[in-house]
Design a protein around this motif. Structure first.
Motif, PDB file in Angstrom:
ATOM      1  N   LEU A 157      -0.488   6.363   2.215  1.00 32.17           N
ATOM      2  CA  LEU A 157       0.947   6.113   2.346  1.00 32.17           C
ATOM      3  C   LEU A 157       1.444   5.159   1.275  1.00 32.17           C
ATOM      4  O   LEU A 157       0.778   4.177   0.956  1.00 32.17           O
ATOM      5  N   LEU A 158       2.640   5.446   0.771  1.00 36.53           N
ATOM      6  CA  LEU A 158       3.362   4.531  -0.105  1.00 36.53           C
ATOM      7  C   LEU A 158       4.764   4.384   0.468  1.00 36.53           C
ATOM      8  O   LEU A 158       5.338   5.368   0.946  1.00 36.53           O
ATOM      9  N   ARG A 159       5.317   3.189   0.363  1.00 32.80           N
ATOM     10  CA  ARG A 159       6.683   2.992   0.852  1.00 32.80           C
ATOM     11  C   ARG A 159       7.651   2.671  -0.271  1.00 32.80           C
ATOM     12  O   ARG A 159       8.854   2.800  -0.095  1.00 32.80           O
ATOM     13  N   ARG A 160       7.138   2.248  -1.441  1.00 28.37           N
ATOM     14  CA  ARG A 160       8.023   1.854  -2.533  1.00 28.37           C
ATOM     15  C   ARG A 160       7.839   2.777  -3.733  1.00 28.37           C
ATOM     16  O   ARG A 160       6.716   2.955  -4.222  1.00 28.37           O
ATOM     17  N   PRO A 161       8.930   3.350  -4.238  1.00 30.94           N
ATOM     18  CA  PRO A 161       8.843   4.241  -5.401  1.00 30.94           C
ATOM     19  C   PRO A 161       8.189   3.586  -6.614  1.00 30.94           C
ATOM     20  O   PRO A 161       7.517   4.262  -7.398  1.00 30.94           O
ATOM     21  N   ALA A 162       8.343   2.271  -6.754  1.00 29.43           N
ATOM     22  CA  ALA A 162       7.760   1.577  -7.908  1.00 29.43           C
ATOM     23  C   ALA A 162       6.232   1.662  -7.930  1.00 29.43           C
ATOM     24  O   ALA A 162       5.609   1.489  -8.980  1.00 29.43           O
ATOM     25  N   GLU A 163       5.606   1.953  -6.782  1.00 28.45           N
ATOM     26  CA  GLU A 163       4.142   2.027  -6.694  1.00 28.45           C
ATOM     27  C   GLU A 163       3.593   3.420  -7.030  1.00 28.45           C
ATOM     28  O   GLU A 163       2.386   3.602  -7.116  1.00 28.45           O
ATOM     29  N   LEU A 164       4.486   4.399  -7.211  1.00 24.46           N
ATOM     30  CA  LEU A 164       4.038   5.788  -7.322  1.00 24.46           C
ATOM     31  C   LEU A 164       3.138   6.043  -8.537  1.00 24.46           C
ATOM     32  O   LEU A 164       2.065   6.627  -8.396  1.00 24.46           O
TER      33      LEU A 164
END
Length: 195
Positions: free
Chosen positions: A34-41
Motif C-alpha cells: 500500500l501507498l497513500r502518498r503520490p510522492a512515494e510512487l
C-alpha cells in the motif's frame, strides 16, 4: 518481496480502501503493498517492481478532476517496463476512467467495487504482465503492429459500455441506442460487468 512472484502496488490516499483491497487481494491474488502518498510512487516502483499498479485517480478531499492521477498514469507508462495499470475511480467519474483507458490503462475499477470483479480484473492484469515479461525480448524483433497485445473482448466490451453510459450521461435508453442494443440487453451487459 519475492521477485519471482508477481506483486501488486496500490496507491490510494484512503486508508480504508487500501486495507480492504489488501485483505481481499493478498489472500486471493498476489502480495500487495500500500501507498497513500503520490510522492512515494516512483521510489516504490523502483524498489518493488510490481507487475500491477492499482492507481486511484484523485488524491485529497474533494478532488474529482483526476488531473494528478492522469499525470501519474502518464509518468508510470513512460517508464521502461512499466507495470500494468488498473485505475480506480468513483462511479460518477466514468468519463475520467475512459480517458485513462485511452491513455493506456489496462482497465478500471469503480469504487466501491464488487470483490469478484476486482479479483478477476487483477488476475487478468497479472496474466497480461506475465505475458508481457515472457515476450519482452522477442517483441523487439516483431513488427510493431504485433508489439501491443490486444485487449480481451470483455475489457473492450466494458470500455464500450462505460463510454456509452458517459456519453449518454447515465441515460440507459440513450446508451442502449448508442450501442444498438435493447434496454434489456444493456441491463444484462451492465450487470455482467458490475456497472
Amino acid at each position: 518481496m519475492n521477485d519471482s512472484s508477481p506483486s501488486i502496488l496500490l496507491l490510494d490516499d484512503d486508508p480504508d480502501v487500501g486495507l480492504a483491497a489488501q485483505l481481499l487481494l493478498q489472500r486471493r491474488v498476489a502480495p500487495l503493498q500500500l501507498l497513500r502518498r503520490p510522492a512515494e510512487l516512483a521510489t516504490a516502483l523502483d524498489r518493488c517492481k510490481p507487475a500491477l499498479l492499482l492507481l486511484d485517480l484523485n488524491f485529497g478531499p474533494g478532488r474529482s478532476d483526476g488531473a494528478q492521477g492522469m499525470r501519474l498514469l502518464a509518468e508510470v507508462l513512460a517508464r521502461p517496463q512499466p507495470p500494468v495499470v488498473v485505475v480506480m475511480t468513483a462511479y460518477a467519474e466514468l468519463e475520467l476512467a475512459i480517458r485513462a483507458l485511452k491513455a493506456g490503462a489496462f482497465d478500471f475499477i469503480t469504487k466501491p467495487w464488487d470483490n469478484i470483479r476486482l479479483i478477476a480484473t487483477c488476475q487478468e492484469a497479472l496474466q497480461k504482465a506475465r505475458a508481457g515479461s515472457a515476450s519482452a525480448e522477442p517483441v523487439a524483433k516483431l513488427n510493431t503492429a504485433h508489439a501491443k497485445p490486444a485487449r480481451s473482448l470483455a475489457v473492450q466490451e466494458r470500455a464500450a459500455l462505460s463510454q456509452a453510459m458517459a456519453e449518454a450521461e447515465g441515460n440507459l435508453s440513450a446508451a442502449a441506442r448508442l450501442l444498438g442494443l435493447s434496454r434489456a440487453a444493456l441491463y444484462r451487459r451492465l450487470d455482467k460487468h458490475g456497472l
